[in-house]
Motif scaffolding. Structure first.
Motif, PDB file in Angstrom:
ATOM      1  N   VAL A  63       0.858  -1.173   0.000  1.00  0.00           N
ATOM      2  CA  VAL A  63       0.000   0.000   0.000  1.00  0.00           C
ATOM      3  C   VAL A  63       0.900   1.231   0.000  1.00  0.00           C
ATOM      4  N   LYS A  64       0.806   2.018  -1.063  1.00  0.00           N
ATOM      5  CA  LYS A  64       1.652   3.201  -1.219  1.00  0.00           C
ATOM      6  C   LYS A  64       3.128   2.848  -1.066  1.00  0.00           C
ATOM      7  N   ASP A  65       3.511   1.741  -1.749  1.00  0.00           N
ATOM      8  CA  ASP A  65       4.896   1.260  -1.777  1.00  0.00           C
ATOM      9  C   ASP A  65       5.409   0.792  -0.420  1.00  0.00           C
ATOM     10  N   GLN A  66       4.510   0.568   0.541  1.00  0.00           N
ATOM     11  CA  GLN A  66       4.902   0.081   1.853  1.00  0.00           C
ATOM     12  C   GLN A  66       4.301  -1.310   2.087  1.00  0.00           C
ATOM     13  N   SER A  85       0.510  -2.485   9.438  1.00  0.00           N
ATOM     14  CA  SER A  85       1.939  -2.607   9.162  1.00  0.00           C
ATOM     15  C   SER A  85       2.395  -4.010   9.561  1.00  0.00           C
ATOM     16  N   GLU A 140       0.058  -6.306  -5.146  1.00  0.00           N
ATOM     17  CA  GLU A 140      -0.399  -4.965  -5.484  1.00  0.00           C
ATOM     18  C   GLU A 140      -1.792  -4.749  -4.927  1.00  0.00           C
ATOM     19  N   HIS A 141      -2.009  -3.596  -4.349  1.00  0.00           N
ATOM     20  CA  HIS A 141      -3.283  -3.292  -3.684  1.00  0.00           C
ATOM     21  C   HIS A 141      -4.441  -3.352  -4.652  1.00  0.00           C
ATOM     22  N   ASP A 142      -4.290  -2.780  -5.859  1.00  0.00           N
ATOM     23  CA  ASP A 142      -5.389  -2.720  -6.813  1.00  0.00           C
ATOM     24  C   ASP A 142      -5.766  -4.108  -7.317  1.00  0.00           C
ATOM     25  N   GLU A 150     -13.356   3.975  -1.465  1.00  0.00           N
ATOM     26  CA  GLU A 150     -12.887   3.439  -0.197  1.00  0.00           C
ATOM     27  C   GLU A 150     -13.893   3.776   0.914  1.00  0.00           C
ATOM     28  N   THR A 224     -10.709  10.455  -7.002  1.00  0.00           N
ATOM     29  CA  THR A 224     -10.004   9.311  -7.566  1.00  0.00           C
ATOM     30  C   THR A 224      -9.354   9.659  -8.896  1.00  0.00           C
TER      31      THR A 224
END
Length: 421
Positions: A63-66, A85, A140-142, A150, A224
């Motif tokens: 999520v957002k590269d985390q 996390s 990947e989140h998507d 959301e 979005t």
């Protein structure tokens, strides 16, 4: 020695050392996260305080590269997703065992662990090695699940879809699915349309009600897609108009307004997207006509009631035994009405689809007529011949959308077919 799975008997009997089984389970989890080898976890046999919670599945997610852990809580009537996390996720798992779940399953690239607790609280850990190489699913989140909105969006809480913790209110689960499906259909139509991106998009939602879909489409466009949009909700009930305008101002939704009226009294000079869900009987025809006349590139309708055609249909000889039953006659009238609407849209230059908008378990008003303006026109004469043949077959003398289109010169033929009531 080949890397084959040990037998179930050997696996169950193996002692994994003197270390506590819970500690071993958490150690393998920590190692799998460190080496990016976790595939999934499943927690079942729930004994915690939440009566309706059945199980929780967990998998790694970006999520957002985390990196994080995505927890999906499965209840009897809904699912709730929480992303934590890695450290928070491991702490949550440690807290659950054995007080909340009596069974935990861990799958990694190399190992499979099953941790179970007996009624007396004795822990048993079964471990086996992978017989062949496993691969990680996309994190990947998507790709986890395509969501166009959301639950954290403020308007959902204000309209009573979510609570103060941005969790879905159980009674609103059907409405939430309708909203998401609507935005999914709209997003696909928008991607296939030729609407320009260098000016604000003009959207009109006729019969906006409490504004669920109106807020949703405005939020999707502005937040979005980051597109400028002017969205107007049109509703007959003044109390709903006041309620929605107050919410739009309170939530800082610039470009979103609600007006009192209907599709006959409020006619914008230009529309890019025309929406009319559950407009009763010929109100759907007026809405489609307004969309065509105002040059809408996208028209989305979910019809409701089909009285006009039902009163006119004369059962053809072959169909009389079938249509003598009122239920069948009503279903036939619905099919004929919406088929004619779709064909008129085709004749006016739209690519048109008629499909089930959402499952009948969520709403019985589930049909969608979706029309997107074509780049190249259809053979209008051939379409009009099909329309006339269909009308002749059922002895239909008038249809409101056709009358409105001919009166405006948007279809070739007589100026007036019959007066629209």
């Amino acid at each position: 020695m080949s890397a084959s799975l040990p037998s179930a008997k050997n696996s169950a009997a193996q002692s994994l050392g003197a270390e506590d089984p819970c500690a071993q389970f958490l150690s393998v989890l920590d190692t799998s996260l460190h080496h990016n080898a976790l595939i999934k976890m499943v927690f079942s046999r729930h004994v915690g305080p939440e009566a309706e919670l059945q199980r929780v599945s967990v998998k790694p997610l970006m999520v957002k590269d985390q990196p994080c852990l995505s927890f999906v809580y499965r209840y009897k009537t809904r699912d709730i997703t929480r992303n934590l996390s890695l450290a928070e996720g491991v702490a949550q798992v440690a807290e659950w065992l054995p007080l909340v779940f009596k069974t935990a399953h861990l799958l990694t690239l190399t190992d499979e662990l099953q941790l179970e607790f007996s009624k007396k609280g004795k822990a048993m850990l079964h471990r086996s090695k992978a017989a062949q190489a496993r691969t990680l699913p996309s994190a990947e989140h998507d790709r986890e699940k395509k969501r166009f909105l959301e639950l954290s969006r403020p308007f959902l809480q204000d309209l009573g879809v979510t609570n103060g913790q941005h969790e879905l209110i159980p009674a609103m689960s059907r409405k939430w699915k309708q909203i998401n499906k609507f935005i999914e259909v709209f997003a696909h139509a928008l991607s296939t349309s030729s609407l320009p991106t260098d000016r604000p998009l003009k959207v009109a939602d006729f019969g906006s009600g409490k504004g669920y879909l109106t807020f949703a489409i405005h939020d999707y466009l502005r937040n979005t897609l980051q597109r400028e949009a002017e969205v107007t909700g049109v509703e007959l009930r003044q109390d709903m108009v006041t309620l929605c305008n107050s919410a739009a101002a309170r939530l800082e939704h610039p470009g979103l307004v609600f007006e009192c009226g209907d599709v006959r009294s409020v006619v914008p000079s230009q529309i890019d997207v025309m929406i009319a869900l559950h407009a009763c009987d010929i109100a759907t025809d007026y809405a489609i006509h307004t969309g065509i006349r105002c040059g809408a590139a996208i028209i989305m309708c979910s019809p409701c009631c089909h009285k006009e055609i039902r009163l006119q249909i004369q059962s053809p000889g072959l169909l009389k035994p079938m249509l003598q039953y009122g239920l069948h006659l009503g279903q036939q009238a619905e099919m004929v009405t919406d088929a004619l609407r779709a064909l008129y849209l085709e004749a006016c230059g739209y690519e048109t689809k008629v499909f089930e908008f959402i499952s009948l378990e969520h709403t019985n008003k589930n049909k969608m007529i979706l029309a997107v303006k074509r780049a190249t026109p259809q053979n209008v004469e051939a379409l009009l011949e099909k329309i006339q043949a269909l009308k002749a077959f059922y002895a239909i003398e008038s249809q409101s959308l056709e009358s409105l289109l001919r009166a405006d010169g948007l279809l070739p033929g007589p100026t007036v077919l019959s007066p629209v009531q």
